[in-house]
Structure formats: C-alpha cells, structure tokens
Design a protein around this motif. Sequence first.
Motif, PDB file in Angstrom:
ATOM      1  N   LEU A  25      -0.305  -0.477  -4.157  1.00  0.00           N
ATOM      2  CA  LEU A  25      -0.758  -0.520  -2.769  1.00  0.00           C
ATOM      3  C   LEU A  25      -1.752   0.612  -2.522  1.00  0.00           C
ATOM      4  O   LEU A  25      -2.805   0.410  -1.906  1.00  0.00           O
ATOM      5  N   VAL A  26      -1.438   1.791  -3.026  1.00  0.00           N
ATOM      6  CA  VAL A  26      -2.371   2.920  -2.903  1.00  0.00           C
ATOM      7  C   VAL A  26      -3.654   2.616  -3.681  1.00  0.00           C
ATOM      8  O   VAL A  26      -4.765   2.834  -3.192  1.00  0.00           O
ATOM      9  N   LYS A  27      -3.496   2.102  -4.885  1.00  0.00           N
ATOM     10  CA  LYS A  27      -4.654   1.813  -5.744  1.00  0.00           C
ATOM     11  C   LYS A  27      -5.530   0.696  -5.179  1.00  0.00           C
ATOM     12  O   LYS A  27      -6.702   0.591  -5.526  1.00  0.00           O
ATOM     13  N   SER A  28      -4.964  -0.153  -4.297  1.00  0.00           N
ATOM     14  CA  SER A  28      -5.745  -1.253  -3.723  1.00  0.00           C
ATOM     15  C   SER A  28      -6.796  -0.763  -2.725  1.00  0.00           C
ATOM     16  O   SER A  28      -7.700  -1.517  -2.354  1.00  0.00           O
ATOM     17  N   GLU A  29      -6.653   0.502  -2.295  1.00  0.00           N
ATOM     18  CA  GLU A  29      -7.573   1.104  -1.329  1.00  0.00           C
ATOM     19  C   GLU A  29      -7.765   0.203  -0.102  1.00  0.00           C
ATOM     20  O   GLU A  29      -8.855  -0.272   0.179  1.00  0.00           O
TER      21      GLU A  29
END
Length: 114
Positions: A25-29
């Motif tokens: 979720l964080v990496k999805s920006e």
Amino acid sequence: MSPTTIAYGYLAFAIVCEVIGTTFLVKSEQFTRLMPTLIMFVLYACSFYALTQTLKAVPLGIAYALWGGLGIVLTSIVGMVLFKQHLDTAAVIGIAMIVSGVVVMNLFSTAVGH
C-alpha cells in the motif's frame, strides 16, 4: 490436525498477507503505481479469505483481535526496518498494551478456542 490448529494456521497466513499488503500500500504511492497496487489488492484479498477460513473454528472477536493486534505490531516493525520510521515512547507503550491484551485474551479468556 485439529480444525482449531488449521484455523490458527489460516490466521497466521491472513496476518502475513495483510502486513505485506500494507507494505505494498505504501509502495503503491496512493494507487499511482500499478504493480504495487495490484499486489496489494491480491494480498488483501488473500488475507480476508484466510480470515474467513479462520472463523470456522475461532470466534470472530478473538480472530479479529489477533489479526488486528499482531498486524499492528508487525506493520510497525516493517515501518521501522523498511521505511526507517521512528516510534516514539507513546507508540511503543501503545503497541505493548495491544500485545498485552492479546496475551491476556489467549491466556485467560474462555472465548479463545484452543
């Protein structure tokens, strides 16, 4: 294996999928990157599926408390290790209280199916 043992295996899988999904979720920006977003959705779907399988033998309140509480602890560790996020004293105390609550539930509650 007993149904309860299998259910707790599903619960462990659900927690791992949720924590890894939250990392993506964080990496999805904010859903602007396609691949991390798709991976996140798949992992969340796997997590919820495994959580539903857990409910065959573990009461909802217990399963959700374990899933949420352990997810918070593991996600906090991932945040510190991968994203170099800092937890202040209040956060550490709060997380310790969550862990204490899970331990008390598992040791003393008659609602926990072991």
